[in-house]
Design a protein around this motif. Structure first.
Motif, PDB file in Angstrom:
ATOM      1  N   ALA A  11       0.657  -1.337  -0.047  1.00 25.38           N
ATOM      2  CA  ALA A  11      -0.041   0.017   0.116  1.00 25.38           C
ATOM      3  C   ALA A  11       0.908   1.330   0.059  1.00 25.38           C
ATOM      4  CB  ALA A  11      -0.760  -0.029   1.193  1.00 25.38           C
ATOM      5  N   GLY A  12       0.308   2.398  -0.543  1.00 27.48           N
ATOM      6  CA  GLY A  12       1.136   3.548  -0.455  1.00 27.48           C
ATOM      7  C   GLY A  12       0.404   4.727  -1.163  1.00 27.48           C
ATOM      8  N   PRO A  23      -1.323  16.242 -22.580  1.00 26.35           N
ATOM      9  CA  PRO A  23      -2.743  16.909 -21.974  1.00 26.35           C
ATOM     10  C   PRO A  23      -3.497  15.950 -21.283  1.00 26.35           C
ATOM     11  CG  PRO A  23      -2.916  17.157 -24.256  1.00 26.35           C
ATOM     12  CD  PRO A  23      -1.457  16.738 -23.965  1.00 26.35           C
ATOM     13  N   GLU A  24      -3.585  14.651 -21.950  1.00 23.24           N
ATOM     14  CA  GLU A  24      -4.517  13.503 -21.334  1.00 23.24           C
ATOM     15  C   GLU A  24      -4.027  13.217 -19.973  1.00 23.24           C
ATOM     16  OE1 GLU A  24      -2.166  11.579 -24.369  1.00 23.24           O
ATOM     17  OE2 GLU A  24      -2.956  13.490 -24.317  1.00 23.24           O
ATOM     18  N   GLU A  25      -2.661  13.334 -19.761  1.00 26.45           N
ATOM     19  CA  GLU A  25      -2.266  12.819 -18.405  1.00 26.45           C
ATOM     20  C   GLU A  25      -2.501  13.757 -17.289  1.00 26.45           C
ATOM     21  OE1 GLU A  25       2.018  11.655 -18.895  1.00 26.45           O
ATOM     22  OE2 GLU A  25       1.438  11.378 -21.012  1.00 26.45           O
ATOM     23  N   ALA A  26      -2.848  14.906 -17.262  1.00 26.21           N
ATOM     24  CA  ALA A  26      -3.034  15.951 -16.369  1.00 26.21           C
ATOM     25  C   ALA A  26      -4.643  15.799 -15.680  1.00 26.21           C
ATOM     26  CB  ALA A  26      -2.795  17.173 -16.988  1.00 26.21           C
ATOM     27  N   PRO A  27      -4.644  16.049 -14.530  1.00 31.62           N
ATOM     28  CA  PRO A  27      -3.501  16.627 -13.685  1.00 31.62           C
ATOM     29  C   PRO A  27      -3.006  15.802 -12.603  1.00 31.62           C
ATOM     30  CG  PRO A  27      -6.048  16.880 -12.452  1.00 31.62           C
ATOM     31  CD  PRO A  27      -5.946  16.087 -13.967  1.00 31.62           C
ATOM     32  N   GLU A  28      -1.986  16.267 -12.143  1.00 22.52           N
ATOM     33  CA  GLU A  28      -1.074  15.588 -11.072  1.00 22.52           C
ATOM     34  C   GLU A  28      -2.036  15.534  -9.939  1.00 22.52           C
ATOM     35  OE1 GLU A  28       2.703  17.062 -10.651  1.00 22.52           O
ATOM     36  OE2 GLU A  28       3.482  16.288 -12.445  1.00 22.52           O
ATOM     37  N   ARG A  29      -2.303  14.493  -9.195  1.00 24.00           N
ATOM     38  CA  ARG A  29      -3.077  14.401  -8.039  1.00 24.00           C
ATOM     39  C   ARG A  29      -2.397  13.197  -6.926  1.00 24.00           C
ATOM     40  NH1 ARG A  29      -4.415  12.201 -12.803  1.00 24.00           N
ATOM     41  NH2 ARG A  29      -5.953  10.654 -12.976  1.00 24.00           N
ATOM     42  N   HIS A  30      -2.462  13.569  -5.809  1.00 25.18           N
ATOM     43  CA  HIS A  30      -1.907  12.350  -4.902  1.00 25.18           C
ATOM     44  C   HIS A  30      -3.182  11.298  -4.660  1.00 25.18           C
ATOM     45  CE1 HIS A  30       0.956  15.419  -3.694  1.00 25.18           C
ATOM     46  NE2 HIS A  30       1.523  14.476  -3.221  1.00 25.18           N
ATOM     47  N   VAL A  31      -2.781   9.877  -5.014  1.00 26.01           N
ATOM     48  CA  VAL A  31      -3.685   9.099  -4.749  1.00 26.01           C
ATOM     49  C   VAL A  31      -3.152   7.965  -3.822  1.00 26.01           C
ATOM     50  CG1 VAL A  31      -4.656   7.032  -6.015  1.00 26.01           C
ATOM     51  CG2 VAL A  31      -4.461   9.429  -7.045  1.00 26.01           C
ATOM     52  N   ASP A  32      -4.002   7.323  -2.758  1.00 32.09           N
ATOM     53  CA  ASP A  32      -3.727   6.456  -2.063  1.00 32.09           C
ATOM     54  C   ASP A  32      -4.262   5.229  -2.668  1.00 32.09           C
ATOM     55  OD1 ASP A  32      -2.909   7.797   0.456  1.00 32.09           O
ATOM     56  OD2 ASP A  32      -4.771   8.464   0.405  1.00 32.09           O
ATOM     57  N   VAL A  33      -3.254   3.999  -2.641  1.00 32.26           N
ATOM     58  CA  VAL A  33      -3.458   2.657  -3.275  1.00 32.26           C
ATOM     59  C   VAL A  33      -3.341   1.778  -2.069  1.00 32.26           C
ATOM     60  CG1 VAL A  33      -2.942   1.198  -4.980  1.00 32.26           C
ATOM     61  CG2 VAL A  33      -2.630   3.571  -5.541  1.00 32.26           C
ATOM     62  N   LEU A 146      -8.672  -7.148 -13.421  1.00 35.49           N
ATOM     63  CA  LEU A 146      -8.002  -6.279 -14.318  1.00 35.49           C
ATOM     64  C   LEU A 146      -7.564  -5.336 -13.298  1.00 35.49           C
ATOM     65  CD1 LEU A 146      -9.453  -5.712 -17.954  1.00 35.49           C
ATOM     66  CD2 LEU A 146      -7.494  -7.133 -17.175  1.00 35.49           C
ATOM     67  N   PRO A 147      -6.424  -4.609 -13.321  1.00 34.77           N
ATOM     68  CA  PRO A 147      -5.906  -3.439 -12.668  1.00 34.77           C
ATOM     69  C   PRO A 147      -6.812  -2.277 -12.956  1.00 34.77           C
ATOM     70  CG  PRO A 147      -4.203  -3.895 -14.152  1.00 34.77           C
ATOM     71  CD  PRO A 147      -5.176  -4.760 -14.453  1.00 34.77           C
ATOM     72  N   THR A 148      -7.025  -1.316 -11.724  1.00 32.42           N
ATOM     73  CA  THR A 148      -7.186   0.007 -12.229  1.00 32.42           C
ATOM     74  C   THR A 148      -6.338   0.680 -12.649  1.00 32.42           C
ATOM     75  OG1 THR A 148      -7.007   0.732 -10.041  1.00 32.42           O
ATOM     76  CG2 THR A 148      -8.913  -0.207 -10.240  1.00 32.42           C
ATOM     77  N   GLU A 149      -6.703   1.936 -13.203  1.00 29.96           N
ATOM     78  CA  GLU A 149      -5.622   2.836 -13.812  1.00 29.96           C
ATOM     79  C   GLU A 149      -4.682   3.098 -12.851  1.00 29.96           C
ATOM     80  OE1 GLU A 149      -4.822   6.818 -16.343  1.00 29.96           O
ATOM     81  OE2 GLU A 149      -6.903   6.005 -15.927  1.00 29.96           O
ATOM     82  N   ALA A 150      -5.162   3.561 -11.682  1.00 24.75           N
ATOM     83  CA  ALA A 150      -4.275   3.816 -10.449  1.00 24.75           C
ATOM     84  C   ALA A 150      -3.364   2.577  -9.859  1.00 24.75           C
ATOM     85  CB  ALA A 150      -5.316   4.479  -9.153  1.00 24.75           C
ATOM     86  N   GLN A 151      -3.881   1.537  -9.822  1.00 23.18           N
ATOM     87  CA  GLN A 151      -3.020   0.645  -9.340  1.00 23.18           C
ATOM     88  C   GLN A 151      -1.765   0.186 -10.301  1.00 23.18           C
ATOM     89  OE1 GLN A 151      -6.160  -2.654  -9.217  1.00 23.18           O
ATOM     90  NE2 GLN A 151      -5.932  -3.092  -7.018  1.00 23.18           N
TER      91      GLN A 151
END
Length: 281
Positions: A11-12, A23-33, A146-151
């Motif tokens: 976890a992290g 542009p489709e990669e924005a925005p940067e954001r903090h995500v907990d997994v 399947l993994p989520t995009e965040a995972q």
């Protein structure tokens, strides 16, 4: 059952996305997994063959398409087949993927370049010509997901786009390649140096499906994906990650953890595969 080895991902929290690239990669954001496990490599032809043998499953590109659902494909794509990459003989305009993508009737995971081709000697290469629907069917059979995009992006965070062993296009795309003059452009799913997390080929080789719908607010994927149209599609557009053997510095620099494209869930092509995840043990 044939399956890839699982790697523990602790976890992290991480910074997802990028404000510095496409542009489709924005925005940067903090995500907990939360903690999870991920296949060490993309699902191979051998593993997918075991799934087919056990279930008799018929993949998306082995069935006739609904032309309304496959808005990005030509009318001929109403018959079974898939998109196959073909090198050009000379430089071409890089704004039109139809220059190097060809819909090939009869192309599917077992005949990746169409009738007459095979996966012989490629059993350890990642399976390609699989849709998100196909990947979900395999994952269900394997007792995974399947993994989520965040995972996926979190797991890939220790993969370096500067690794010289990445299977990307290192010459003048799409007419000159540093390694081969034709198929196969993929390399074995477990080839190369694993990342710090023990995962192989998270970047390059094949794009990998995730379980996350592609947000319409982001820019279109384009690049080394598949030809696009503005016609509506009845299919959900899903997110793919990691780039592929078609990523090139003179064309598509999407061999980074934050890079992403979107494709309809039943679309297939010769540079798209997947890997699975499961809950932490």
């Amino acid at each position: 059952m044939t399956s890839a080895a699982l790697v523990d991902i602790p976890a992290g929290r991480f910074v997802m996305g990028s404000d510095q690239h496409y542009p489709e990669e924005a925005p940067e954001r903090h995500v907990d997994v939360p903690a999870f496990q991920m296949d060490a490599s993309a699902i191979s032809n051998a593993a997918f063959a075991a799934f087919i043998a056990d279930t008799g499953y018929v993949t998306s590109c082995e069935r006739p398409y609904d032309a309304g659902d496959q808005s990005a494909l030509p009318d001929v794509a109403c018959i079974p087949g898939s998109l196959v990459f073909q090198m050009t003989r000379q430089p071409v305009r890089l704004t039109d993927p139809r220059q190097w993508w060809t819909f090939v009737p009869g192309a599917y995971w077992r005949c990746p370049e169409g009738p007459g081709s095979s996966i012989e000697a490629r059993e350890d290469h990642p399976v390609v010509h699989v849709s998100c629907d196909d990947a979900l069917a395999y994952a269900t059979w394997a007792g995974k997901a399947l993994p989520t995009e965040a995972q996926w992006e979190y797991a890939a965070a220790q993969s370096s786009p500067c690794d010289p062993k990445l299977n990307i296009w290192r010459d003048a795309f799409p007419y000159r390649h540093h390694r081969v003059n034709g198929h196969p452009f993929t390399v074995p799913a477990g080839a190369g140096q694993p990342s710090g997390r023990g995962l192989s080929n998270m970047l390059g080789n094949v794009w990998e499906w995730t379980a996350t719908p592609y947000q319409a607010s982001h820019a279109k994927g384009g690049c080394c994906a598949t030809p696009e149209t503005d016609a509506p599609s009845a299919q959900t557009v899903m997110t793919l990650k990691g780039g592929s053997y078609l990523c090139a510095d003179n064309y598509c620099r999407r061999y980074r953890p934050s890079a992403r494209i979107g494709l309809a869930q039943n679309e297939t092509a010769g540079h798209i595969g997947f890997r699975c995840v499961t809950r932490a043990a």
